[in-house]
Design a protein around this motif. Structure first.
Motif, PDB file in Angstrom:
ATOM      1  N   ASP A 131       5.671  31.970  25.085  1.00  0.00           N
ATOM      2  CA  ASP A 131       5.683  33.109  24.055  1.00  0.00           C
ATOM      3  C   ASP A 131       7.119  33.785  23.807  1.00  0.00           C
ATOM      4  OD1 ASP A 131       3.072  32.711  23.352  1.00  0.00           O
ATOM      5  OD2 ASP A 131       2.471  34.336  24.647  1.00  0.00           O
ATOM      6  N   ARG A 132       7.849  33.815  25.042  1.00  0.00           N
ATOM      7  CA  ARG A 132       9.404  34.473  25.021  1.00  0.00           C
ATOM      8  C   ARG A 132      10.261  33.321  24.114  1.00  0.00           C
ATOM      9  NH1 ARG A 132       7.585  36.156  30.555  1.00  0.00           N
ATOM     10  NH2 ARG A 132       8.880  34.386  31.271  1.00  0.00           N
ATOM     11  N   SER A 133       9.731  32.149  24.349  1.00  0.00           N
ATOM     12  CA  SER A 133      10.568  31.148  23.593  1.00  0.00           C
ATOM     13  C   SER A 133      10.432  31.242  21.985  1.00  0.00           C
ATOM     14  CB  SER A 133      10.251  29.568  24.181  1.00  0.00           C
ATOM     15  OG  SER A 133      11.221  28.739  23.431  1.00  0.00           O
ATOM     16  N   ILE A 134       9.251  31.464  21.780  1.00  0.00           N
ATOM     17  CA  ILE A 134       8.793  31.762  20.332  1.00  0.00           C
ATOM     18  C   ILE A 134       9.882  33.126  19.881  1.00  0.00           C
ATOM     19  CG2 ILE A 134       7.242  32.031  18.722  1.00  0.00           C
ATOM     20  CD1 ILE A 134       5.400  30.522  20.168  1.00  0.00           C
ATOM     21  N   LEU A 135       9.610  34.055  20.549  1.00  0.00           N
ATOM     22  CA  LEU A 135      10.081  35.206  20.600  1.00  0.00           C
ATOM     23  C   LEU A 135      11.618  35.156  20.254  1.00  0.00           C
ATOM     24  CD1 LEU A 135       8.079  37.376  22.667  1.00  0.00           C
ATOM     25  CD2 LEU A 135       8.697  38.005  20.105  1.00  0.00           C
ATOM     26  N   ARG A 136      12.156  34.300  21.145  1.00  0.00           N
ATOM     27  CA  ARG A 136      13.737  34.089  20.919  1.00  0.00           C
ATOM     28  C   ARG A 136      13.971  33.499  19.617  1.00  0.00           C
ATOM     29  NH1 ARG A 136      18.452  33.524  23.505  1.00  0.00           N
ATOM     30  NH2 ARG A 136      19.666  31.688  22.994  1.00  0.00           N
ATOM     31  N   GLU A 158      11.655  22.678  32.463  1.00  0.00           N
ATOM     32  CA  GLU A 158      10.632  23.758  32.699  1.00  0.00           C
ATOM     33  C   GLU A 158       9.928  23.844  31.213  1.00  0.00           C
ATOM     34  OE1 GLU A 158       9.717  25.230  34.940  1.00  0.00           O
ATOM     35  OE2 GLU A 158      11.038  25.499  36.634  1.00  0.00           O
ATOM     36  N   LEU A 159      10.641  23.792  30.117  1.00  0.00           N
ATOM     37  CA  LEU A 159       9.870  23.905  28.975  1.00  0.00           C
ATOM     38  C   LEU A 159       8.715  22.665  28.810  1.00  0.00           C
ATOM     39  CD1 LEU A 159       9.457  25.566  26.098  1.00  0.00           C
ATOM     40  CD2 LEU A 159      11.273  24.030  25.415  1.00  0.00           C
ATOM     41  N   ARG A 160       9.308  21.357  28.955  1.00  0.00           N
ATOM     42  CA  ARG A 160       8.604  20.478  28.896  1.00  0.00           C
ATOM     43  C   ARG A 160       7.347  20.441  29.869  1.00  0.00           C
ATOM     44  NH1 ARG A 160      12.116  17.064  29.637  1.00  0.00           N
ATOM     45  NH2 ARG A 160      11.938  16.486  31.877  1.00  0.00           N
ATOM     46  N   ARG A 161       7.525  20.950  31.074  1.00  0.00           N
ATOM     47  CA  ARG A 161       6.553  21.322  32.092  1.00  0.00           C
ATOM     48  C   ARG A 161       5.523  22.217  31.429  1.00  0.00           C
ATOM     49  NH1 ARG A 161       5.226  24.775  35.756  1.00  0.00           N
ATOM     50  NH2 ARG A 161       6.812  26.154  35.492  1.00  0.00           N
ATOM     51  N   LEU A 162       5.848  23.115  31.026  1.00  0.00           N
ATOM     52  CA  LEU A 162       5.174  24.265  30.404  1.00  0.00           C
ATOM     53  C   LEU A 162       4.209  23.680  29.274  1.00  0.00           C
ATOM     54  CD1 LEU A 162       7.375  27.391  30.483  1.00  0.00           C
ATOM     55  CD2 LEU A 162       5.369  27.202  31.937  1.00  0.00           C
ATOM     56  N   CYS A 193      -0.019  19.401  17.964  1.00  0.00           N
ATOM     57  CA  CYS A 193       1.216  18.943  17.024  1.00  0.00           C
ATOM     58  C   CYS A 193       2.167  20.064  17.139  1.00  0.00           C
ATOM     59  CB  CYS A 193       0.805  19.285  15.574  1.00  0.00           C
ATOM     60  SG  CYS A 193      -0.385  17.758  15.057  1.00  0.00           S
ATOM     61  N   ARG A 194       2.143  21.414  17.435  1.00  0.00           N
ATOM     62  CA  ARG A 194       3.031  22.182  17.544  1.00  0.00           C
ATOM     63  C   ARG A 194       4.286  22.051  18.912  1.00  0.00           C
ATOM     64  NH1 ARG A 194       2.099  28.952  17.415  1.00  0.00           N
ATOM     65  NH2 ARG A 194       0.531  28.204  19.111  1.00  0.00           N
ATOM     66  N   ALA A 195       3.382  21.609  19.666  1.00  0.00           N
ATOM     67  CA  ALA A 195       3.945  21.430  21.154  1.00  0.00           C
ATOM     68  C   ALA A 195       4.819  20.171  20.877  1.00  0.00           C
ATOM     69  CB  ALA A 195       3.093  20.979  22.087  1.00  0.00           C
ATOM     70  N   LEU A 196       4.322  19.330  20.197  1.00  0.00           N
ATOM     71  CA  LEU A 196       5.186  18.047  19.876  1.00  0.00           C
ATOM     72  C   LEU A 196       6.541  18.167  19.133  1.00  0.00           C
ATOM     73  CD1 LEU A 196       5.141  14.870  20.401  1.00  0.00           C
ATOM     74  CD2 LEU A 196       3.842  14.777  18.376  1.00  0.00           C
ATOM     75  N   VAL A 197       6.061  19.254  18.098  1.00  0.00           N
ATOM     76  CA  VAL A 197       7.424  19.315  17.339  1.00  0.00           C
ATOM     77  C   VAL A 197       8.437  20.211  18.175  1.00  0.00           C
ATOM     78  CG1 VAL A 197       8.262  20.729  15.378  1.00  0.00           C
ATOM     79  CG2 VAL A 197       6.287  19.382  15.098  1.00  0.00           C
ATOM     80  N   ARG A 198       7.947  21.023  18.941  1.00  0.00           N
ATOM     81  CA  ARG A 198       8.841  21.906  19.779  1.00  0.00           C
ATOM     82  C   ARG A 198       9.755  20.841  20.673  1.00  0.00           C
ATOM     83  NH1 ARG A 198      12.522  23.384  22.186  1.00  0.00           N
ATOM     84  NH2 ARG A 198      13.063  25.459  22.796  1.00  0.00           N
ATOM     85  N   CYS A 199       8.969  19.987  21.315  1.00  0.00           N
ATOM     86  CA  CYS A 199       9.686  19.105  22.260  1.00  0.00           C
ATOM     87  C   CYS A 199      10.574  17.939  21.669  1.00  0.00           C
ATOM     88  CB  CYS A 199       8.494  18.011  23.195  1.00  0.00           C
ATOM     89  SG  CYS A 199       9.322  17.125  24.494  1.00  0.00           S
ATOM     90  N   ARG A 200      10.029  17.493  20.446  1.00  0.00           N
ATOM     91  CA  ARG A 200      10.869  16.349  19.654  1.00  0.00           C
ATOM     92  C   ARG A 200      12.031  16.961  18.985  1.00  0.00           C
ATOM     93  NH1 ARG A 200       7.837  13.635  14.723  1.00  0.00           N
ATOM     94  NH2 ARG A 200       8.674  15.508  13.745  1.00  0.00           N
ATOM     95  N   ASP A 201      11.601  18.147  18.195  1.00  0.00           N
ATOM     96  CA  ASP A 201      12.539  18.552  17.237  1.00  0.00           C
ATOM     97  C   ASP A 201      13.189  19.831  17.684  1.00  0.00           C
ATOM     98  OD1 ASP A 201      11.690  16.547  15.639  1.00  0.00           O
ATOM     99  OD2 ASP A 201      10.552  17.818  14.304  1.00  0.00           O
ATOM    100  N   GLY A 202      12.818  20.489  18.695  1.00  0.00           N
ATOM    101  CA  GLY A 202      13.505  21.595  19.176  1.00  0.00           C
ATOM    102  C   GLY A 202      13.261  22.980  18.420  1.00  0.00           C
ATOM    103  N   VAL A 203      12.347  23.153  17.642  1.00  0.00           N
ATOM    104  CA  VAL A 203      11.981  24.217  16.753  1.00  0.00           C
ATOM    105  C   VAL A 203      10.525  24.615  17.122  1.00  0.00           C
ATOM    106  CG1 VAL A 203      11.500  22.835  14.652  1.00  0.00           C
ATOM    107  CG2 VAL A 203      11.958  25.372  14.713  1.00  0.00           C
TER     108      VAL A 203
END
Length: 257
Positions: A131-136, A158-162, A193-203
């Protein structure tokens, strides 16, 4: 954001400031409001408050008393509020690190947690850093400096582990067997899908937007499209096919270096 939510957030910040005084240095709308995908009747209101120093017990209880649904009716499904010290918000820690957490609403079970150690492990401890990552990236400022100046991402590993931990948590939830539509399976698919987009595309994207980005060239595109339609009243996918998709995404993220 609709007008009822805007008025609610204004009142919430005012009440929080009355309790916390000058120690309140920031207030931010997160989740669907921050990402610009709030859906009346379905979405929660997610808020992060940032304070300059630790909040004492009486102030924590006063904050809960002033902001719970019975005192300040939430126009959404419910309020999910978390209070962080500024040093924690800026640290990039993967730990929960909150001062107080409040879940409250007409259709949301009430919960007030005053110490991260009291958070049941079965409910997941990964939510907070994500959530803090989304907030950033997308926190909507209600009070204080820009969210990008306050919140930090965890490191890439750490992000990937989470994200992996979150997917495993979703997979552990009970799901009906068989081919019948399973309510909630659409959120499991779109959350993956959201987790994959964040991991793959950084957003970070809203669940539906993430689904649209993935479905265009994914072998399970039809499943994703049905999940998107279910967010607008269509039938959700069956549990087994949702789980199979989640496992494939989990394996893909876990294998990322």
């Amino acid at each position: 954001m609709d007008d009822d939510v805007r008025r609610y957030l204004d009142e919430l910040v005012g009440r929080a400031r009355a309790v916390l005084g000058d120690d309140l240095v920031g207030a931010y709308a997160a989740g669907s409001v921050g990402l610009g995908v709030y859906q009346p009747g379905r979405s929660d209101v997610d808020v992060a408050l940032v304070v300059a120093r630790p909040v004492d017990g009486p102030a924590k209880r006063a904050l809960v008393d002033r902001l719970r649904h019975e005192a300040l009716p939430c126009p959404a499904r419910g309020l999910e509020l978390v209070v962080y010290r500024r040093d924690v918000a800026a640290s990039g820690t993967p730990e929960p690190g909150f001062e107080v957490e409040l879940n409250t609403g007409a259709t949301m079970p009430f919960r007030a947690t005053y110490d991260p150690a009291d958070r049941p492990a079965a409910d997941g401890r990964f939510w907070y850093a994500l959530d803090r990552s989304i907030l950033r990236q997308s926190g909507l400022v209600l009070l204080g400096p820009p969210a990008a100046d306050v919140f930090a991402d965890p490191g890439p590993a750490e992000l990937r582990r989470l994200l992996v931990e979150a997917l495993r948590w979703w997979l552990a939830l009970p799901t009906p067997a068989g081919d019948a539509p399973a309510p909630g399976a659409e959120d499991a698919v779109l959350g993956a899908c959201r987790a994959l987009v964040r991991c793959r595309d950084g957003v970070w994207l809203g669940k539906v937007d993430a689904g649209r980005r993935i479905e265009a060239d994914d072998p399970d595109g039809e499943l994703i499209r049905r999940s998107i339609a279910a967010r607008r009243g269509g039938l959700p996918p069956a549990g087994p096919e949702a789980r199979a998709f989640q496992r494939r995404v989990l394996d893909r993220i876990a294998a990322t270096h």
